[in-house]
Design a protein around this motif. Structure first.
Motif, PDB file in Angstrom:
ATOM      1  N   ARG A   1      26.815  36.889  31.386  1.00  0.00           N
ATOM      2  CA  ARG A   1      27.696  36.236  30.425  1.00  0.00           C
ATOM      3  C   ARG A   1      28.904  35.610  31.115  1.00  0.00           C
ATOM      4  O   ARG A   1      29.347  34.527  30.758  1.00  0.00           O
ATOM      5  CB  ARG A   1      28.136  37.233  29.370  1.00  0.00           C
ATOM      6  CG  ARG A   1      26.961  37.691  28.532  1.00  0.00           C
ATOM      7  CD  ARG A   1      27.391  38.334  27.276  1.00  0.00           C
ATOM      8  NE  ARG A   1      28.015  37.348  26.417  1.00  0.00           N
ATOM      9  CZ  ARG A   1      28.375  37.575  25.176  1.00  0.00           C
ATOM     10  NH1 ARG A   1      28.190  38.755  24.662  1.00  0.00           N
ATOM     11  NH2 ARG A   1      28.942  36.639  24.461  1.00  0.00           N
ATOM     12  N   LEU A   2      29.417  36.301  32.137  1.00  0.00           N
ATOM     13  CA  LEU A   2      30.534  35.721  32.866  1.00  0.00           C
ATOM     14  C   LEU A   2      30.063  34.504  33.649  1.00  0.00           C
ATOM     15  O   LEU A   2      30.832  33.565  33.865  1.00  0.00           O
ATOM     16  CB  LEU A   2      31.173  36.769  33.791  1.00  0.00           C
ATOM     17  CG  LEU A   2      32.039  37.780  33.038  1.00  0.00           C
ATOM     18  CD1 LEU A   2      32.390  38.961  33.923  1.00  0.00           C
ATOM     19  CD2 LEU A   2      33.318  37.117  32.549  1.00  0.00           C
TER      20      LEU A   2
ATOM     21  N   ILE B   1      41.127  44.998  31.095  1.00  0.00           N
ATOM     22  CA  ILE B   1      40.605  44.259  29.946  1.00  0.00           C
ATOM     23  C   ILE B   1      39.343  44.973  29.499  1.00  0.00           C
ATOM     24  O   ILE B   1      38.511  45.335  30.322  1.00  0.00           O
ATOM     25  CB  ILE B   1      40.266  42.823  30.349  1.00  0.00           C
ATOM     26  CG1 ILE B   1      41.526  42.123  30.818  1.00  0.00           C
ATOM     27  CG2 ILE B   1      39.656  42.068  29.196  1.00  0.00           C
ATOM     28  CD1 ILE B   1      41.259  40.723  31.280  1.00  0.00           C
ATOM     29  N   ARG B   2      39.225  45.135  28.179  1.00  0.00           N
ATOM     30  CA  ARG B   2      38.051  45.840  27.686  1.00  0.00           C
ATOM     31  C   ARG B   2      36.878  44.879  27.572  1.00  0.00           C
ATOM     32  O   ARG B   2      36.794  44.078  26.636  1.00  0.00           O
ATOM     33  CB  ARG B   2      38.350  46.472  26.337  1.00  0.00           C
ATOM     34  CG  ARG B   2      38.893  47.876  26.477  1.00  0.00           C
ATOM     35  CD  ARG B   2      39.055  48.551  25.149  1.00  0.00           C
ATOM     36  NE  ARG B   2      40.257  48.108  24.468  1.00  0.00           N
ATOM     37  CZ  ARG B   2      40.540  48.438  23.207  1.00  0.00           C
ATOM     38  NH1 ARG B   2      39.697  49.161  22.518  1.00  0.00           N
ATOM     39  NH2 ARG B   2      41.655  48.002  22.652  1.00  0.00           N
ATOM     40  N   PHE B   3      35.955  44.975  28.540  1.00  0.00           N
ATOM     41  CA  PHE B   3      34.760  44.144  28.457  1.00  0.00           C
ATOM     42  C   PHE B   3      33.741  44.795  27.538  1.00  0.00           C
ATOM     43  O   PHE B   3      33.559  45.996  27.546  1.00  0.00           O
ATOM     44  CB  PHE B   3      34.143  43.999  29.858  1.00  0.00           C
ATOM     45  CG  PHE B   3      34.946  43.105  30.763  1.00  0.00           C
ATOM     46  CD1 PHE B   3      35.937  43.632  31.573  1.00  0.00           C
ATOM     47  CD2 PHE B   3      34.709  41.746  30.796  1.00  0.00           C
ATOM     48  CE1 PHE B   3      36.680  42.810  32.402  1.00  0.00           C
ATOM     49  CE2 PHE B   3      35.445  40.918  31.626  1.00  0.00           C
ATOM     50  CZ  PHE B   3      36.436  41.447  32.426  1.00  0.00           C
ATOM     51  N   LEU B   4      33.073  43.972  26.766  1.00  0.00           N
ATOM     52  CA  LEU B   4      32.049  44.492  25.869  1.00  0.00           C
ATOM     53  C   LEU B   4      30.697  44.484  26.572  1.00  0.00           C
ATOM     54  O   LEU B   4      30.522  43.869  27.617  1.00  0.00           O
ATOM     55  CB  LEU B   4      31.979  43.636  24.608  1.00  0.00           C
ATOM     56  CG  LEU B   4      33.286  43.594  23.819  1.00  0.00           C
ATOM     57  CD1 LEU B   4      33.164  42.608  22.675  1.00  0.00           C
ATOM     58  CD2 LEU B   4      33.627  44.964  23.287  1.00  0.00           C
ATOM     59  N   HIS B   5      29.731  45.103  25.992  1.00  0.00           N
ATOM     60  CA  HIS B   5      28.381  45.249  26.560  1.00  0.00           C
ATOM     61  C   HIS B   5      28.472  46.026  27.857  1.00  0.00           C
ATOM     62  O   HIS B   5      27.833  45.684  28.802  1.00  0.00           O
ATOM     63  CB  HIS B   5      27.721  43.884  26.805  1.00  0.00           C
ATOM     64  CG  HIS B   5      27.810  42.982  25.615  1.00  0.00           C
ATOM     65  ND1 HIS B   5      27.129  43.229  24.458  1.00  0.00           N
ATOM     66  CD2 HIS B   5      28.519  41.865  25.395  1.00  0.00           C
ATOM     67  CE1 HIS B   5      27.407  42.266  23.578  1.00  0.00           C
ATOM     68  NE2 HIS B   5      28.248  41.431  24.117  1.00  0.00           N
TER      69      HIS B   5
END
Lengths: 449, 195
Positions: free
Chosen positions: B30-31, B191-195
């Motif tokens: 995704r990034l 930072i709260r990354f999802l997945h």
């Protein structure tokens, strides 16, 4: 050899007659034979089945956090005051001078990195990411082979869309557009009797309906009693040029826009013969007073159709509504807000003009599953006493965003191409400065903006 | 668009980035999508202008310093590996427990490395010291025109005075860490990354 050509010619004639009788005539007269409804039902069932299949296959991968949102990060939306207050908790406030600690930069750093990973603005200028795949090659993010059945359906979908639906739609679109040019020119020849007006409306609606069938559009209109009336201004969020087709399927509007060359120019010139639209030369667009005056004149004539304006000024990807330019709200007259929301499962309606030309965009539209959208007519709004145009524009924007389920943004759609104004940075700096020196500073520093 | 992205990023590269940064497979893809959408020149690297195109970053007072952190000394382009390496500093620290094989070297998102990132924001000439001049320049970026030179100067002086323990009138990285030892760096620089 001749037989082959004769055979092909004969097949094409049959094809054309079928289209005209089964699709065009019903569309023209506004009733339906149920073919498209059947197609839509089958399509929805197929997509639902596909979604379930994909979800089951991914069940092991989907971790404990089953997050409904599509985002990449979870933002900490604390205000500057709150965040800096927490950062400064570890030391007492110094008695004199400014309140600054080395950790103040953490706040800006984190906000900066968050915006690099995911920001509110740049994502609006590319197509919306789908939560689950809709069996189109173009939306395939991370293809993993799941099952034979799914791949077969996907392949069948490609065949159906490119070999059956696309030629059908292209034929319809050509018929619709040529009818628009011929019909409006023909009506334009008539003198200005009442019948001319009625005929022009009829011609416009018919060809928009044909064009809508040419895109397999399934449109649902809500609250039709609020439809824009003559002498008013219809205002809507903008996703693509197809918005015009969607709205004009349900009534006549006077268009506002720039004069183009080529095919668009031919269409524009033909349309204006039948009923008054407002087309501006490129040079005239720069003169704001001239533009406002012409629109004012049109609006004050109560026999003319309501004008249709897209105040965002550019195409946005239908997940949000961006800043409304105040020009449309300075004309005076009643504003009729309209909210348009497309369902992205069936096809992506957003026109990314930097990536696709108009022609390739239309071809993409014609090879999608369908175009499903909802149109809500909102109650008329007027500028209130003492309210300035900017505030009024924001009010209308919020109403549209709220109805369409879109995010209401303050950012300017023009940021697609232009740089952001320095004043926003200065605002941030000013806010931070007040946290450093406080509002009751007794030094001789001055607050300049 | 998505389909181009995953075809250009090979599985081996994803594995290497995973080991180096600690991001998960889906986070990396995704990034990578995000990286390619920022890469308007489509040449596999980002320039400073590509970052400046993000409005929220352009109006951030420290925007230029943050952008600079992505670019190694003297270079004008950053590739995806460099991009991920910098972003890795902002992964939350508790995620490291999920890793089955903890890395041999200190992870990029350790407390010390997060503080080093912030230190380098102030250290304009990368000489591992924050001088009075450098501090003044960064302060000026943050406050704009709203505070006078004299007042800003006295704020800088006081800050250095509090931090400086060896009397060289500069802040070294050790002194920097000492001043901020009570600050919740783990949470504020993550930072709260999802997945």
């Amino acid at each position: 050899m001749e037989d082959v050509w004769a055979g092909v010619f004969w097949a094409m004639k049959i094809w054309l007659y079928l289209i005209i009788s089964l699709i065009m005539f019903p569309a023209m007269f506004g009733f339906s034979l149920g073919i498209s409804e059947a197609y839509m039902t089958i399509l929805m069932k197929t997509l639902k089945w596909a979604t379930l299949k994909i979800q089951k296959a991914n069940a092991e991968e989907k971790a404990v956090n089953n997050i409904p949102s599509n985002g990449l990060i979870l933002r900490e939306n604390g205000s500057m005051e709150k965040e800096l207050g927490e950062l400064r908790r570890s030391r007492p406030k110094p008695p004199v001078g400014g309140d600054f600690t080395l950790s103040d930069c953490f706040y800006f750093t984190r906000r900066g990195i968050e915006s690099i990973v995911e920001d509110e603005v740049t994502q609006r200028f590319t197509s919306e990411e789908l939560v689950s795949w809709n069996l189109l090659t173009r939306t395939n993010n991370d293809f993993q082979y799941i099952s034979l059945k799914l791949t077969l359906v996907y392949g069948l979908g490609i065949f159906v869309r490119y070999c059956i639906l696309a030629p059908l739609r292209i034929t319809l679109a050509c018929i619709g557009l040529s009818w628009l040019v011929i019909g409006t020119s023909a009506v334009g020849v008539l003198p200005n009797w009442r019948i001319k007006f009625w005929l022009s409306e009829w011609v416009h609606i018919i060809c928009y309906r044909i064009c809508a069938r040419g895109l397999s559009a399934a449109i649902q209109y809500h609250n039709r009693e609020n439809k824009p009336k003559k002498g008013g201004i219809g205002v809507a969020n903008h996703t693509s040029p197809i918005d015009v087709v969607i709205l004009c399927n349900d009534g006549g509007y006077a268009m506002v826009g720039q004069v183009h060359g080529g095919l668009m120019g031919v269409l524009q010139r033909a349309m204006v013969r039948a009923c008054p639209h407002v087309w501006f030369e490129r040079s005239e667009m720069k003169d704001r007073h001239l533009v406002t005056k012409r629109l004012k004149d049109h609006v004050s004539d109560k026999t003319k159709l309501p004008i249709l304006i897209f105040p965002e000024g550019t195409c946005i990807n239908n997940t949000s509504v961006m800043m409304f330019k105040k020009g449309s709200f300075e004309i005076g007259g009643t504003i009729y807000p309209v909210a348009i929301k497309y369902d992205p499962k069936f096809g992506d309606a957003f026109w990314n003009s930097s990536k696709y030309s108009m022609v390739s965009y239309l071809l993409r539209m014609m090879t999608s599953w369908a175009l499903v959208c909802n149109v809500w007519y909102l109650p008329a709004m007027h500028q209130q006493e003492g309210e300035d145009a900017v505030h009024f524009a924001n009010r209308v924007k919020s109403a549209i965003a709220h109805q369409g389920g879109l995010v209401d943004l303050q950012w300017d759609g023009g940021l697609k191409r232009a740089k952001v104004k320095e004043t926003f940075k200065e605002q941030q700096q000013k806010k931070y400065s007040s946290m450093v020196v406080g509002d009751d500073s007794n030094s001789d520093s001055s607050f300049s903006s | 668009m998505g389909s181009r992205a995953s075809t250009l990023l090979r599985e081996e590269e994803i594995e290497e980035i995973k080991k180096e940064t600690g991001f998960s497979h889906s986070q990396i893809t995704r990034l990578y999508s995000r990286f390619t959408s920022l890469d308007k020149g489509e040449n596999g690297t980002l320039s400073r202008e590509d970052f400046q195109r993000i409005p929220e970053l352009a109006i951030n007072p420290l925007g230029d310093r943050i952008i600079n952190a992505f670019f190694p000394e003297g270079e004008d382009q950053v590739n995806f590996r460099g991009f991920m390496r910098t972003l890795a500093h902002f992964r939350p620290i508790e995620d490291n427990e999920k890793n089955k094989n903890p890395p041999a070297t200190e992870p990029l998102n350790s407390r010390a490395n997060k503080l080093l990132f912030a230190f380098r924001l102030y250290d304009l000439d990368r000489d591992d010291k924050i001088s009075r001049d450098e501090l003044l320049q960064v302060l000026r970026m943050m406050v704009g025109v709203n505070i006078s030179d004299e007042q800003l100067g006295s704020i800088a002086d006081r800050t250095i005075q509090e931090a400086d323990t060896n009397g060289d009138n500069c802040i070294s990285f050790q002194e920097f860490m000492k001043v901020l030892e009570k600050v919740d760096v783990e949470q504020k620089m993550s930072i709260r990354f999802l997945h």
